[in-house]
Design a protein around this motif. Structure first.
Motif, PDB file in Angstrom:
ATOM      1  N   ALA A  16       0.810  -1.212   0.000  1.00  0.00           N
ATOM      2  CA  ALA A  16       0.000   0.000   0.000  1.00  0.00           C
ATOM      3  C   ALA A  16       0.845   1.265   0.000  1.00  0.00           C
ATOM      4  N   LEU A  17       2.025   1.189   0.597  1.00  0.00           N
ATOM      5  CA  LEU A  17       2.853   2.381   0.770  1.00  0.00           C
ATOM      6  C   LEU A  17       4.298   2.008   0.477  1.00  0.00           C
ATOM      7  N   TRP A  18       5.002   2.875  -0.219  1.00  0.00           N
ATOM      8  CA  TRP A  18       6.412   2.626  -0.511  1.00  0.00           C
ATOM      9  C   TRP A  18       7.141   3.946  -0.614  1.00  0.00           C
ATOM     10  N   PHE A  43      11.463   1.447   9.410  1.00  0.00           N
ATOM     11  CA  PHE A  43      10.110   0.885   9.406  1.00  0.00           C
ATOM     12  C   PHE A  43       9.179   1.726  10.279  1.00  0.00           C
ATOM     13  N   GLU A  44       9.699   2.273  11.375  1.00  0.00           N
ATOM     14  CA  GLU A  44       8.886   3.165  12.201  1.00  0.00           C
ATOM     15  C   GLU A  44       8.477   4.401  11.399  1.00  0.00           C
ATOM     16  N   ASP A  45       9.398   4.952  10.625  1.00  0.00           N
ATOM     17  CA  ASP A  45       9.061   6.094   9.771  1.00  0.00           C
ATOM     18  C   ASP A  45       7.911   5.745   8.823  1.00  0.00           C
ATOM     19  N   MET A  46       7.930   4.529   8.287  1.00  0.00           N
ATOM     20  CA  MET A  46       6.849   4.088   7.396  1.00  0.00           C
ATOM     21  C   MET A  46       5.543   3.947   8.171  1.00  0.00           C
ATOM     22  N   ARG A  47       5.593   3.448   9.405  1.00  0.00           N
ATOM     23  CA  ARG A  47       4.391   3.305  10.238  1.00  0.00           C
ATOM     24  C   ARG A  47       3.782   4.672  10.525  1.00  0.00           C
ATOM     25  N   ILE A  48       4.620   5.636  10.871  1.00  0.00           N
ATOM     26  CA  ILE A  48       4.149   6.991  11.160  1.00  0.00           C
ATOM     27  C   ILE A  48       3.536   7.607   9.901  1.00  0.00           C
ATOM     28  N   THR A  87       8.760  -0.565   2.151  1.00  0.00           N
ATOM     29  CA  THR A  87       7.343  -0.818   1.899  1.00  0.00           C
ATOM     30  C   THR A  87       6.617  -1.066   3.212  1.00  0.00           C
ATOM     31  N   ALA A  88       5.303  -0.774   3.198  1.00  0.00           N
ATOM     32  CA  ALA A  88       4.452  -1.020   4.364  1.00  0.00           C
ATOM     33  C   ALA A  88       3.047  -1.353   3.892  1.00  0.00           C
ATOM     34  N   ARG A  89       2.379  -2.192   4.681  1.00  0.00           N
ATOM     35  CA  ARG A  89       0.976  -2.521   4.422  1.00  0.00           C
ATOM     36  C   ARG A  89       0.363  -3.056   5.709  1.00  0.00           C
ATOM     37  N   THR A  90      -0.955  -2.968   5.768  1.00  0.00           N
ATOM     38  CA  THR A  90      -1.687  -3.567   6.878  1.00  0.00           C
ATOM     39  C   THR A  90      -2.099  -4.964   6.457  1.00  0.00           C
ATOM     40  N   ALA A  91      -1.747  -5.963   7.260  1.00  0.00           N
ATOM     41  CA  ALA A  91      -2.090  -7.351   6.949  1.00  0.00           C
ATOM     42  C   ALA A  91      -3.460  -7.724   7.505  1.00  0.00           C
ATOM     43  N   SER A  92      -3.764  -7.242   8.718  1.00  0.00           N
ATOM     44  CA  SER A  92      -5.037  -7.565   9.358  1.00  0.00           C
ATOM     45  C   SER A  92      -5.335  -6.521  10.422  1.00  0.00           C
ATOM     46  N   HIS A 100       0.941  -4.573  10.979  1.00  0.00           N
ATOM     47  CA  HIS A 100       1.635  -3.984   9.833  1.00  0.00           C
ATOM     48  C   HIS A 100       2.758  -4.918   9.403  1.00  0.00           C
ATOM     49  N   GLU A 101       3.013  -4.948   8.113  1.00  0.00           N
ATOM     50  CA  GLU A 101       4.162  -5.654   7.546  1.00  0.00           C
ATOM     51  C   GLU A 101       5.029  -4.629   6.837  1.00  0.00           C
ATOM     52  N   TYR A 102       6.340  -4.830   6.925  1.00  0.00           N
ATOM     53  CA  TYR A 102       7.305  -3.917   6.338  1.00  0.00           C
ATOM     54  C   TYR A 102       8.340  -4.699   5.550  1.00  0.00           C
ATOM     55  N   GLY A 103       8.927  -4.057   4.554  1.00  0.00           N
ATOM     56  CA  GLY A 103      10.012  -4.664   3.816  1.00  0.00           C
ATOM     57  C   GLY A 103      11.026  -3.626   3.394  1.00  0.00           C
ATOM     58  N   MET A 104      12.285  -4.055   3.283  1.00  0.00           N
ATOM     59  CA  MET A 104      13.337  -3.248   2.665  1.00  0.00           C
ATOM     60  C   MET A 104      13.861  -4.086   1.505  1.00  0.00           C
ATOM     61  N   TRP A 105      13.834  -3.494   0.316  1.00  0.00           N
ATOM     62  CA  TRP A 105      14.139  -4.206  -0.927  1.00  0.00           C
ATOM     63  C   TRP A 105      15.320  -3.584  -1.652  1.00  0.00           C
TER      64      TRP A 105
END
Length: 148
Positions: A16-18, A43-48, A87-92, A100-105
């Motif tokens: 959802a967010l990158w 990842f915290e920055d992405m959550r905020i 990247t960030a997204r809400t899983a449930s 939240h799920e996060y990734g660094m690619w």
């Protein structure tokens, strides 16, 4: 996310967010590898960012997310000056919490994380319900599933 960006970083799945990011020296250890704590800060920055863009805020008078638990998988090292995609997204989600799920690619996944976030009333510390508009966004944009 367009196909070119997905291919450039080796991204799998829907996000959802990158945000693109260049690894700074301050985020590295003495071997120029990304420090384990730096992943969590990014990842915290992405959550905020996710929370603010979803209509939430951060003040004593409104509810906000607090991390209840966090699981991190360090798969491959990132390095100083690497260009990466966060990247960030809400899983449930439930009534007062979400995952939240996060990734660094960079040429595929370097690090991933899952955070259980609880929404709390900052004035009292009590759990607070996730606003309905935010729940809809979690389901519609992020593809999150409603639990319980």
């Amino acid at each position: 996310m367009d196909a070119a960006l997905r291919t450039r970083y080796g991204v799998e799945g829907e996000w959802a967010l990158w945000q693109e990011h260049t690894i700074r020296w301050a985020e590295c250890d003495i071997y120029a590898h990304v420090n384990h704590a730096a992943y969590l800060t990014l990842f915290e920055d992405m959550r905020i960012r996710w929370w603010l863009e979803a209509g939430g805020g951060f003040s004593a008078s409104e509810p906000g997310p607090v991390v209840g638990s966090l699981e991190v998988k360090y798969l491959r090292p990132g390095h100083f000056r690497d260009r990466v995609l966060l990247t960030a997204r809400t899983a449930s989600f439930r009534r007062t919490s979400f995952v939240h799920e996060y990734g660094m690619w960079r040429d595929g996944l370097l690090c991933s994380a899952r955070a259980l976030c609880v929404v709390v009333d900052n004035a009292t510390g009590a759990k607070a319900a996730i606003p309905e508009a935010m729940r809809r966004l979690m389901a519609e944009r992020d593809g999150a599933s409603a639990e319980g």
